[in-house]
Design a protein around this motif. Sequence first.
Motif: not given
Length: 482
Positions: A257-260, A278-279, A306-307, A319-324
């Motif tokens: 996942v990328y952003t600009k 979050g990698d 979904m995450h 948050t730096g994490v991807w919640a399930d």
Amino acid sequence: MKNHARRLLSIAVMTAALAAPMLVAAGPAQALLPNRSCGTVVGSDSTTAANLNKVLTGKLRNAMTAYRVSCARAIADATRARGLSERAAVIAVTTAIVESVLENNPNRLDHTSVGLFQQQDWWGSFEERLDPAYATNAFLNAMVKAYPNNAWQSQPIGVVAQKVQVSAYPDRYQLEAADAQRIVSALSTPAPVTPASRVHVEVVGADGGMHNTDADYASGQWSGTWTAMGGSALKALTSAVTGNTMHVFALGSTGRVYTKDANYTTGQWSSGWQEVPGDFQGATAISASSTGNQVHLEVLGAGGVMHNTDADYGTGQWTGVWADMGGTGLKALTTAVTGSTMHVYAVGAEGQVFTRDANYGTGQWTGWQNVPGGFLGATDIAASSTGNQVHLEVLGAGGVMHNTDADYGTGQWTGVWADMGGSGLTALTTAVTSSTMHVYAIGAGGQVFTRDANYGTGQWTGWQSVPGDESGATAITASTTK
């Protein structure tokens, strides 16, 4: 703001290219920059200021002006838009009286502090901190975070202001609370709000990169060209807006996942794509929405689960994490917001349509539910809101678009899916200006089409080609700014 503590700056670093050129504090030979506007100064503001000068007793005694009234109104309007109580507006106005005497000051006179709340650079870019709505939401985000479960409602106003600002002079806030209440009480009529009228449409083109075009619905003009914005092997897009900055998110070839960002106050795009913390890998679909300065990002991962991850663009924190978040076999996503609630809609393995909600006022999520109407065979989905209404579009068999609506004020769905025409459509997105929803779709040859639904009149237009002759598009997103 006087807090000099170190902060994590992941977003600030990521969007450094959006910041305005660095200014230096004015020295003896340098003229100070003039205060920035807080919005329209209406005819009654001079009268309001004169009346307030009869009752104010603190720093603004006999000093209220029409301009300062407009700044107080901008703060109150941003607070009201969050659905927060009048007390939240009083807390915010109290803080702005102490920090800036209700002036949107662009001069860096105390370290890097600027604006109504004298926020330093970790709160946002230079231009963002001078956007009254953005600055107010940043303050309110910090307040809500510092006082879970709305505990700020019962604390002394000066104590709450100090908790957020961490000033070297904590006793100054409570002294201005009474005047702040008088000012907020006098603001019974909101200032005219400039409606968002510009829509920005992004597609993944035949080259696998992102392409952009813009429309100004106030003037009825499109840019008429598609500009290459970089990226390679992209396979999905989504976007969300905080303040007047559009954040675009894309999935790369391996599902990363990328952003600009594009700041439509300055006209600047960030220079390159950055990976969202979050990698995450293996994402197949993505959707983003915003509440205030927060962006909520949802993806579908392995098994169609979904995450979720969140970014606070007021403080510069992910948050730096991807919640399930559960679900299984999901294959498409979209989101829309009413008030402080995000509504997620997903397409299941057999093309059924499901929904669940996240209330960002309470922090509570609901479980998955079927959207009324029993639709089957959906291949893509898009949602947008006008007021408390959400308008949900899906593509069904043959690439035909279908529509259903929900009123979250009454809790009612129409319960039917109306056939809205089109043929061979492969992807959808929507955006709203005023009471009009603009639908954008990719056709069988990768051309881009649009049609509108005016929810003031109830009228739909027919399909039209988006100017610029883009072809080969495979994914699409759209966002609205002023």
